[in-house]
Write a protein that holds these residues in place. Sequence first.
Motif, PDB file in Angstrom:
ATOM      1  N   THR A  33      33.741  47.799  32.879  1.00 28.45           N
ATOM      2  CA  THR A  33      34.627  48.418  33.297  1.00 28.45           C
ATOM      3  C   THR A  33      35.680  47.963  33.769  1.00 28.45           C
ATOM      4  OG1 THR A  33      33.325  48.460  35.714  1.00 28.45           O
ATOM      5  CG2 THR A  33      32.599  49.729  34.083  1.00 28.45           C
ATOM      6  N   GLY A  34      36.573  49.250  34.000  1.00 34.16           N
ATOM      7  CA  GLY A  34      37.858  48.480  34.897  1.00 34.16           C
ATOM      8  C   GLY A  34      39.473  48.505  33.406  1.00 34.16           C
ATOM      9  N   ARG A  35      40.077  48.027  33.801  1.00 35.02           N
ATOM     10  CA  ARG A  35      40.845  47.230  33.165  1.00 35.02           C
ATOM     11  C   ARG A  35      40.181  45.923  32.590  1.00 35.02           C
ATOM     12  NH1 ARG A  35      46.246  45.468  35.654  1.00 35.02           N
ATOM     13  NH2 ARG A  35      46.686  45.768  33.811  1.00 35.02           N
ATOM     14  N   LYS A  36      41.642  46.016  31.475  1.00 35.67           N
ATOM     15  CA  LYS A  36      40.118  44.865  30.479  1.00 35.67           C
ATOM     16  C   LYS A  36      41.331  43.983  29.750  1.00 35.67           C
ATOM     17  CE  LYS A  36      39.851  47.777  26.589  1.00 35.67           C
ATOM     18  NZ  LYS A  36      38.523  48.220  25.302  1.00 35.67           N
ATOM     19  N   LEU A  37      41.015  42.650  29.593  1.00 36.05           N
ATOM     20  CA  LEU A  37      42.143  42.357  28.198  1.00 36.05           C
ATOM     21  C   LEU A  37      41.091  41.706  27.106  1.00 36.05           C
ATOM     22  CD1 LEU A  37      45.087  39.932  27.886  1.00 36.05           C
ATOM     23  CD2 LEU A  37      43.643  38.951  29.743  1.00 36.05           C
ATOM     24  N   GLU A  38      42.144  41.834  26.603  1.00 31.30           N
ATOM     25  CA  GLU A  38      41.833  41.393  24.636  1.00 31.30           C
ATOM     26  C   GLU A  38      41.671  39.926  24.720  1.00 31.30           C
ATOM     27  OE1 GLU A  38      41.786  44.586  22.544  1.00 31.30           O
ATOM     28  OE2 GLU A  38      39.804  45.042  23.030  1.00 31.30           O
ATOM     29  N   VAL A  39      41.083  39.336  23.842  1.00 32.13           N
ATOM     30  CA  VAL A  39      42.318  37.704  23.610  1.00 32.13           C
ATOM     31  C   VAL A  39      41.486  36.658  22.458  1.00 32.13           C
ATOM     32  CG1 VAL A  39      42.595  35.757  24.534  1.00 32.13           C
ATOM     33  CG2 VAL A  39      42.187  37.585  25.972  1.00 32.13           C
ATOM     34  N   CYS A  40      42.252  36.572  21.394  1.00 37.72           N
ATOM     35  CA  CYS A  40      41.972  36.410  20.283  1.00 37.72           C
ATOM     36  C   CYS A  40      42.172  35.616  19.987  1.00 37.72           C
ATOM     37  CB  CYS A  40      42.518  37.556  18.827  1.00 37.72           C
ATOM     38  SG  CYS A  40      41.971  38.909  19.450  1.00 37.72           S
ATOM     39  N   GLY A  41      43.031  34.279  21.158  1.00 36.60           N
ATOM     40  CA  GLY A  41      42.768  32.468  20.818  1.00 36.60           C
ATOM     41  C   GLY A  41      43.530  32.684  22.579  1.00 36.60           C
ATOM     42  N   SER A  42      44.294  31.113  22.581  1.00 40.57           N
ATOM     43  CA  SER A  42      44.009  30.415  23.620  1.00 40.57           C
ATOM     44  C   SER A  42      45.065  31.525  24.562  1.00 40.57           C
ATOM     45  CB  SER A  42      45.397  29.212  23.743  1.00 40.57           C
ATOM     46  OG  SER A  42      43.797  28.053  22.857  1.00 40.57           O
ATOM     47  N   CYS A  43      44.661  31.441  26.077  1.00 34.43           N
ATOM     48  CA  CYS A  43      45.258  32.143  26.910  1.00 34.43           C
ATOM     49  C   CYS A  43      45.888  31.551  27.606  1.00 34.43           C
ATOM     50  CB  CYS A  43      44.976  33.814  27.190  1.00 34.43           C
ATOM     51  SG  CYS A  43      45.136  34.408  28.023  1.00 34.43           S
ATOM     52  N   VAL A  44      46.642  31.194  28.340  1.00 30.60           N
ATOM     53  CA  VAL A  44      47.217  29.698  29.463  1.00 30.60           C
ATOM     54  C   VAL A  44      47.237  30.680  30.504  1.00 30.60           C
ATOM     55  CG1 VAL A  44      48.936  28.500  29.975  1.00 30.60           C
ATOM     56  CG2 VAL A  44      48.662  28.977  27.700  1.00 30.60           C
ATOM     57  N   SER A  45      47.784  31.908  30.725  1.00 29.80           N
ATOM     58  CA  SER A  45      47.968  32.598  31.690  1.00 29.80           C
ATOM     59  C   SER A  45      47.231  33.741  31.614  1.00 29.80           C
ATOM     60  CB  SER A  45      48.546  32.160  32.460  1.00 29.80           C
ATOM     61  OG  SER A  45      49.454  33.431  33.853  1.00 29.80           O
ATOM     62  N   PHE A  46      46.631  34.358  32.342  1.00 25.63           N
ATOM     63  CA  PHE A  46      45.682  35.995  32.160  1.00 25.63           C
ATOM     64  C   PHE A  46      47.079  36.833  32.889  1.00 25.63           C
ATOM     65  CE2 PHE A  46      40.956  35.561  32.182  1.00 25.63           C
ATOM     66  CZ  PHE A  46      41.337  34.880  30.873  1.00 25.63           C
ATOM     67  N   GLN A  47      47.765  36.494  33.853  1.00 22.55           N
ATOM     68  CA  GLN A  47      48.467  37.134  34.772  1.00 22.55           C
ATOM     69  C   GLN A  47      50.002  36.989  33.733  1.00 22.55           C
ATOM     70  OE1 GLN A  47      49.162  34.418  38.633  1.00 22.55           O
ATOM     71  NE2 GLN A  47      47.875  35.798  39.702  1.00 22.55           N
ATOM     72  N   ASP A  48      49.958  36.181  33.012  1.00 23.03           N
ATOM     73  CA  ASP A  48      51.813  36.425  31.687  1.00 23.03           C
ATOM     74  C   ASP A  48      50.987  38.212  30.859  1.00 23.03           C
ATOM     75  OD1 ASP A  48      52.389  34.159  33.776  1.00 23.03           O
ATOM     76  OD2 ASP A  48      52.227  32.820  31.975  1.00 23.03           O
ATOM     77  N   ARG A  49      49.697  38.119  30.482  1.00 21.29           N
ATOM     78  CA  ARG A  49      49.036  38.721  29.228  1.00 21.29           C
ATOM     79  C   ARG A  49      48.936  40.134  30.237  1.00 21.29           C
ATOM     80  NH1 ARG A  49      46.474  37.015  25.214  1.00 21.29           N
ATOM     81  NH2 ARG A  49      46.156  38.927  24.862  1.00 21.29           N
ATOM     82  N   GLY A  50      49.451  40.085  31.677  1.00 21.89           N
ATOM     83  CA  GLY A  50      49.579  41.143  32.488  1.00 21.89           C
ATOM     84  C   GLY A  50      48.303  41.344  33.579  1.00 21.89           C
ATOM     85  N   PHE A  51      47.304  40.317  32.643  1.00 24.60           N
ATOM     86  CA  PHE A  51      45.790  40.705  34.065  1.00 24.60           C
ATOM     87  C   PHE A  51      45.665  39.566  35.201  1.00 24.60           C
ATOM     88  CE2 PHE A  51      41.521  40.511  34.229  1.00 24.60           C
ATOM     89  CZ  PHE A  51      41.480  41.878  33.708  1.00 24.60           C
ATOM     90  N   LEU A  52      45.461  40.650  36.613  1.00 23.20           N
ATOM     91  CA  LEU A  52      44.860  39.973  37.510  1.00 23.20           C
ATOM     92  C   LEU A  52      44.018  39.198  36.738  1.00 23.20           C
ATOM     93  CD1 LEU A  52      44.842  42.628  40.364  1.00 23.20           C
ATOM     94  CD2 LEU A  52      46.847  41.119  39.578  1.00 23.20           C
ATOM     95  N   ASN A  53      44.015  37.893  37.671  1.00 28.84           N
ATOM     96  CA  ASN A  53      42.732  36.686  37.783  1.00 28.84           C
ATOM     97  C   ASN A  53      41.310  37.530  37.898  1.00 28.84           C
ATOM     98  OD1 ASN A  53      44.599  35.166  36.674  1.00 28.84           O
ATOM     99  ND2 ASN A  53      44.684  33.742  38.512  1.00 28.84           N
ATOM    100  N   ARG A  54      40.979  39.177  39.067  1.00 25.84           N
ATOM    101  CA  ARG A  54      39.712  39.071  38.580  1.00 25.84           C
ATOM    102  C   ARG A  54      39.184  40.149  37.803  1.00 25.84           C
ATOM    103  NH1 ARG A  54      38.351  44.174  41.319  1.00 25.84           N
ATOM    104  NH2 ARG A  54      35.908  44.048  42.501  1.00 25.84           N
ATOM    105  N   VAL A  55      38.250  39.053  37.183  1.00 22.93           N
ATOM    106  CA  VAL A  55      37.053  38.709  36.228  1.00 22.93           C
ATOM    107  C   VAL A  55      35.676  38.958  37.239  1.00 22.93           C
ATOM    108  CG1 VAL A  55      36.350  38.448  34.160  1.00 22.93           C
ATOM    109  CG2 VAL A  55      38.707  37.642  34.821  1.00 22.93           C
ATOM    110  N   ASN A  56      35.297  40.301  36.274  1.00 22.44           N
ATOM    111  CA  ASN A  56      33.583  41.104  36.744  1.00 22.44           C
ATOM    112  C   ASN A  56      32.677  40.972  35.658  1.00 22.44           C
ATOM    113  OD1 ASN A  56      33.180  40.751  39.654  1.00 22.44           O
ATOM    114  ND2 ASN A  56      34.765  41.544  39.608  1.00 22.44           N
TER     115      ASN A  56
END
Length: 195
Positions: A29-52
């Motif tokens: 639930t909540g906001r999501k971040l889809e990743v298909c390769g290396s992601c050096v920083s979630f924050q740089d992709r507009g996503f806070l570091n909170r993952v549940n």
Amino acid sequence: MVQPCSCFSPGARSPPSPQITFYEGKSFTGRKLEVCGSCVSFQDRGFLNRVNSICVQSGAWVCFDHPDFRGQQYILEHGEYPDFYRWNGRGDHLGSCRPVGMVSGCCWIKIFEGNHFSGPSMELTEDCSFLQGQGWEKTCINALKVYGDGAWVLYEEPNYRGRMYVVERGEFCNFNTWQARSASVQSIRRVINYI
């Protein structure tokens, strides 16, 4: 704004690219971040570091609790993780991730008691839930070599528990090279891609 995944092309016949989705809330639930390769920083992709919660659609992944592939490592293979306890997380904080090489064909690991590939050694081609039960006299590994196309997960405790570290093809002359806090390793398993 969280960036969507654009790694699939219609009509492609090759195996799907690695894909993983992170959710801020438990049970996807909540906001999501889809990743298909290396992601050096979630924050740089507009996503806070909170993952549940996490859904691994394809591939295997190593996730880190800090940006730049630093900090505690977590290995996630194909499947759903509705809360951070399912990936052995100690909290809801992740900062970066990257896909892991898959086992395809022959893959083995050679472990060494001493730094720089010295002292007693042992080769493994299969998972080992308790190294001391297989004749490894110590509870530590100070160097290792990974051969073939694949990756292995080293665990500080028996039965694939405790802190984990992912190693892929290459030579690691001491435990610092795989970002471990100590040389303690008591179980090892291969990373398998269940698509």
